[in-house]
Write an enzyme that holds these catalytic residues in place. Structure first.
Site, mmCIF file in Angstrom:
data_model
loop_
_atom_site.group_PDB
_atom_site.id
_atom_site.type_symbol
_atom_site.label_atom_id
_atom_site.label_comp_id
_atom_site.label_asym_id
_atom_site.label_seq_id
_atom_site.Cartn_x
_atom_site.Cartn_y
_atom_site.Cartn_z
ATOM 1 N N CYS A 9 0.867 -1.188 0.000
ATOM 2 C CA CYS A 9 0.000 0.000 0.000
ATOM 3 C C CYS A 9 0.899 1.232 0.000
ATOM 4 C CB CYS A 9 -0.993 -0.018 1.161
ATOM 5 S SG CYS A 9 -0.263 0.058 2.806
ATOM 6 N N ARG A 15 -3.421 -0.587 5.403
ATOM 7 C CA ARG A 15 -4.011 -1.668 4.598
ATOM 8 C C ARG A 15 -3.113 -2.884 4.423
ATOM 9 N NH1 ARG A 15 -5.182 2.159 -0.345
ATOM 10 N NH2 ARG A 15 -3.306 3.052 0.586
ATOM 11 N N ASP A 123 -8.181 3.892 1.196
ATOM 12 C CA ASP A 123 -7.230 4.208 2.257
ATOM 13 C C ASP A 123 -7.996 4.705 3.484
ATOM 14 O OD1 ASP A 123 -5.205 5.078 3.861
ATOM 15 O OD2 ASP A 123 -4.108 6.088 2.265
HETATM 16 P P1 4NP Z 1 -1.839 2.850 4.100
HETATM 17 O O1 4NP Z 1 -2.409 4.234 4.671
HETATM 18 O O2 4NP Z 1 -1.273 3.155 2.723
HETATM 19 O O3 4NP Z 1 -3.037 1.963 4.036
HETATM 20 O O4 4NP Z 1 -0.802 2.400 5.083
HETATM 21 C C1 4NP Z 1 -1.610 5.383 4.778
HETATM 22 C C2 4NP Z 1 -0.895 5.592 5.929
HETATM 23 C C3 4NP Z 1 -0.125 6.738 6.051
HETATM 24 C C4 4NP Z 1 -0.077 7.652 5.032
HETATM 25 C C5 4NP Z 1 -0.785 7.433 3.877
HETATM 26 C C6 4NP Z 1 -1.547 6.289 3.748
HETATM 27 N N1 4NP Z 1 0.677 8.854 5.186
HETATM 28 O O5 4NP Z 1 0.595 9.711 4.305
HETATM 29 O O6 4NP Z 1 1.418 8.968 6.178
#
Ligand code: 4NP
Length: 155
Positions: A9, A15, A123
């Site tokens: 992800c 995710r 997300d």
């Molecule tokens: P993930 O969610 O891609 O599902 O882990 C996110 C977690 C953190 C960030 C973006 C998406 N961030 O910009 O820090």
């Protein structure tokens, strides 16, 4: 040698840690290894988001020992299957690929449920708390299909 699967992800804290924990719980450990990574570097070395840890725990899956990693070019060789959570992850990973074999390893995970529709796992990071539950259910459903296919293919 085990079959290696990588869940990808953006941050590797919401995710893909759930996807790793869920798929891993459905596969025999002696034959399969599941890991996860993010295309971004913000959360290298960090534990998954507390909301992902809590959601997994509700279903008896412990993801608290996972630590954030960033996707790297060598992962194309390390892993046999690379599942990304959304279209932008797909583009970011494909950008790093160097040949068609590497490209072909990368699949949008929900294509296993909705072939060729390019449906994203949303997300949940900035969303409502129930976003994590929704993501869990989607991943649980698709990981049933993936596990069944992998076990059949590598029997
Ligand atoms: P993930 O969610 O891609 O599902 O882990 C996110 C977690 C953190 C960030 C973006 C998406 N961030 O910009 O820090």
């Amino acid at each position: 040698m085990s079959v290696k699967i990588l869940m990808v992800c953006l941050g590797n804290i919401c995710r893909s840690p759930l996807a790793e924990g869920i798929l891993s719980s459905k596969l025999p450990k002696d034959k399969f290894r599941v890991d996860s990574a993010g295309t971004g570097s913000w959360h290298i070395g960090q534990s998954p988001d507390v909301r992902s840890i809590a959601t997994a725990k509700k279903y008896d899956i412990d993801i608290s020992n996972q630590r954030g990693k960033q996707f790297q070019k060598s992962d194309f060789e390390t892993y046999d299957y690379i599942y990304v959570m959304d279209q932008s992850n797909y583009e970011n990973v494909i950008e790093l690929s160097e040949n068609p074999d590497q490209k072909n390893k990368v699949k949008i995970i929900l294509d296993e449920l909705f072939p060729n529709e390019n449906v994203d796992v949303p997300d949940p990071y900035f969303g409502l708390p129930n976003g994590f539950e929704i993501v869990y259910k989607m991943l649980d459903e698709v990981c049933d299909i993936i596990a069944e296919k992998l076990i059949e293919k590598h029997r």
